[in-house]
Design an enzyme around this catalytic site. Structure first.
Site, PDB file in Angstrom:
ATOM      1  N   ASP A  35      -5.956   8.829   3.207  1.00  0.00           N
ATOM      2  CA  ASP A  35      -5.801   9.020   1.761  1.00  0.00           C
ATOM      3  C   ASP A  35      -7.013   9.702   1.149  1.00  0.00           C
ATOM      4  O   ASP A  35      -6.888  10.539   0.255  1.00  0.00           O
ATOM      5  CB  ASP A  35      -5.565   7.664   1.086  1.00  0.00           C
ATOM      6  CG  ASP A  35      -4.273   7.000   1.544  1.00  0.00           C
ATOM      7  OD1 ASP A  35      -3.346   7.733   1.923  1.00  0.00           O
ATOM      8  OD2 ASP A  35      -4.209   5.754   1.539  1.00  0.00           O
ATOM      9  N   HIS A  79       1.974   4.424  -2.952  1.00  0.00           N
ATOM     10  CA  HIS A  79       2.096   5.873  -2.772  1.00  0.00           C
ATOM     11  C   HIS A  79       3.467   6.362  -3.232  1.00  0.00           C
ATOM     12  O   HIS A  79       3.587   7.361  -3.948  1.00  0.00           O
ATOM     13  CB  HIS A  79       1.923   6.239  -1.293  1.00  0.00           C
ATOM     14  CG  HIS A  79       0.531   6.137  -0.780  1.00  0.00           C
ATOM     15  ND1 HIS A  79      -0.552   6.735  -1.397  1.00  0.00           N
ATOM     16  CD2 HIS A  79       0.026   5.529   0.333  1.00  0.00           C
ATOM     17  CE1 HIS A  79      -1.650   6.494  -0.698  1.00  0.00           C
ATOM     18  NE2 HIS A  79      -1.331   5.751   0.351  1.00  0.00           N
ATOM     19  N   HIS A 125       0.840  -1.201   0.000  1.00  0.00           N
ATOM     20  CA  HIS A 125       0.000   0.000   0.000  1.00  0.00           C
ATOM     21  C   HIS A 125       0.879   1.256   0.000  1.00  0.00           C
ATOM     22  O   HIS A 125       0.677   2.185  -0.802  1.00  0.00           O
ATOM     23  CB  HIS A 125      -0.902  -0.034   1.243  1.00  0.00           C
ATOM     24  CG  HIS A 125      -1.745   1.186   1.441  1.00  0.00           C
ATOM     25  ND1 HIS A 125      -3.113   1.186   1.282  1.00  0.00           N
ATOM     26  CD2 HIS A 125      -1.426   2.463   1.807  1.00  0.00           C
ATOM     27  CE1 HIS A 125      -3.596   2.388   1.532  1.00  0.00           C
ATOM     28  NE2 HIS A 125      -2.585   3.194   1.863  1.00  0.00           N
ATOM     29  N   GLU A 126       1.876   1.290   0.896  1.00  0.00           N
ATOM     30  CA  GLU A 126       2.755   2.464   0.993  1.00  0.00           C
ATOM     31  C   GLU A 126       3.683   2.577  -0.214  1.00  0.00           C
ATOM     32  O   GLU A 126       3.983   3.686  -0.674  1.00  0.00           O
ATOM     33  CB  GLU A 126       3.577   2.393   2.281  1.00  0.00           C
ATOM     34  CG  GLU A 126       2.760   2.488   3.559  1.00  0.00           C
ATOM     35  CD  GLU A 126       1.983   3.789   3.665  1.00  0.00           C
ATOM     36  OE1 GLU A 126       2.477   4.829   3.166  1.00  0.00           O
ATOM     37  OE2 GLU A 126       0.882   3.774   4.237  1.00  0.00           O
TER      38      GLU A 126
END
Length: 389
Positions: A165, A71, A67-68
């Site tokens: 987010d 980003h 997930h990170e």
């Protein structure tokens, strides 16, 4: 949030882990290994349940890391440098050197995380059905739990409130509509604080009514969201205050330096700057900056290596240190200035003295720390402005 230890680099991004991750493993081991798995598939043995729970914990943190990384990779593609990712108690944090340059980039960077978690939820759902078909026993429960947790992660992060987010997606939309990023940040910060305190109240009420441990966790998450949203709003106001202030007005000029070829033992035996400053710029023989070393790095070197290990071998190399020209905007540095001494910013004149050839060697002019920024804020809020130092 500073990492307790570093895992290394993935796709060029440094990844660290905070000690609080151990708490999550304990919670997962208790919830899955001691309750959910034995209830769903009794008679399999405590060791088997524990190992499966630990596997679920590892895959959960791997999901957060992916997930990170989503980003981080989208940020880099949008021209926003990424320093590191840290996994901790309540998830992950991607640290960038500056904010998104425009609403479109902000939207893409923010949306990448929930979209990735949604995709992982679909992937684990498909895996669950495959394991059901293969009659894989407790592994079905692990895959189903990971599917649900990733869907929940996507849903929770999509809520339109800072610092989630979804809050950044909302800020991008408000920013695009109004053209005023600080105003958009203030609006999403207010929404984040309201959402966070709502979670706290709901969590406490449910816990007092039912005694469910998960409600305490909900209240803890809400408390974090409310606090982080308030800090984000405060940071936005600080950036407005510092916008247009050149770095040279805030830096500590002419900082003490250490030579790259000095041994650790020789440096620690001196009564000079090595023990007086938490971080020191490292320079080559010609005075050119080559990196940064912290007091903690020096003291962590084993005594038996003091005479042989040089500063150059333990320092953070210059290409990993945040640098800025003296005329850079101080407000642009704020996202990368953290309390840790390893996050000091070096102020470098790239058009310094002649290097003996046809070019010019960079020259170290100063260093910027959080205390320097706070001193500048105090001057500005006091109604006057003067050069630092």
């Amino acid at each position: 949030m500073r990492a307790t230890f570093w895992l290394g680099r993935i796709a060029g991004v440094r990844v660290g882990v905070h000690w609080s991750v151990a708490v999550i493993f304990a919670v997962i081991a208790l919830g899955l290994g001691a309750e959910r798995l034995p209830d769903a598939y009794p008679g399999r043995g405590a060791l088997g349940y524990t190992l499966l729970a630990l596997l679920a914990g590892l895959l959960f943190w791997a999901s957060l890391l992916v997930h990170e990384l989503a980003h981080a990779l989208v940020a880099r593609r949008s021209g926003v440098p990424v320093d590191e990712i840290t996994l901790w108690l309540l998830g992950g944090a991607t640290r960038t050197r500056r904010e998104a340059p425009d609403p479109g980039s902000e939207f893409r960077i923010a949306a990448a995380g929930p979209a990735t978690s949604l995709g992982l939820g679909v992937l684990f759902t498909a895996l669950t059905w495959l394991l059901v078909a293969a009659d894989a026993g407790p592994l079905v429960e692990v895959a189903a739990w990971l599917a649900v947790i990733n869907f929940l992660l996507a849903l929770f992060n999509a809520f339109p409130a800072a610092p989630l987010d979804g809050g950044r997606v909302l800020r991008a939309a408000l920013w695009r509509r109004s053209g005023d990023r600080p105003r958009a940040t203030a609006q999403t910060s207010t929404a984040g604080q309201a959402f966070g305190w709502l979670l706290v109240v709901v969590g406490l009420v449910v816990f007092l009514w039912t005694g469910a441990f998960g409600a305490v966790w909900l209240a803890l998450v809400g408390w974090f969201v409310a606090g982080a949203a308030a800090l984000e709003g405060q940071a936005s106001r600080t950036r407005q205050l510092l916008a247009g202030v050149p770095v040279r007005e805030s830096m500590t000029p002419g900082p003490a330096t250490v030579p790259a070829d000095e041994t650790v033992g020789g440096l620690l035996s001196e009564t000079g700057p090595a023990l007086d400053h938490p971080a020191l710029p490292v320079v080559g023989r010609d005075g050119t900056p080559v990196g940064l070393v912290t007091r903690e790095m020096l003291r962590n070197v084993p005594v038996e290596k003091h005479r042989t290990l040089t500063v150059a071998e333990i320092m953070v190399p210059l290409d990993e240190v945040r640098t800025t020209p003296p005329d850079g905007d101080l407000a642009e540095l704020l996202p990368s200035i953290d309390p840790g001494p390893e996050h000091r910013v070096l102020v470098i004149d790239r058009n310094g003295r002649p290097d003996g050839g046809n070019g010019r060697a960079p020259r170290l002019l100063g260093i910027v720390s959080p205390s320097d920024v706070n001193r500048t804020i105090s001057r500005l809020t006091g109604g006057h402005r003067q050069p630092a130092g």
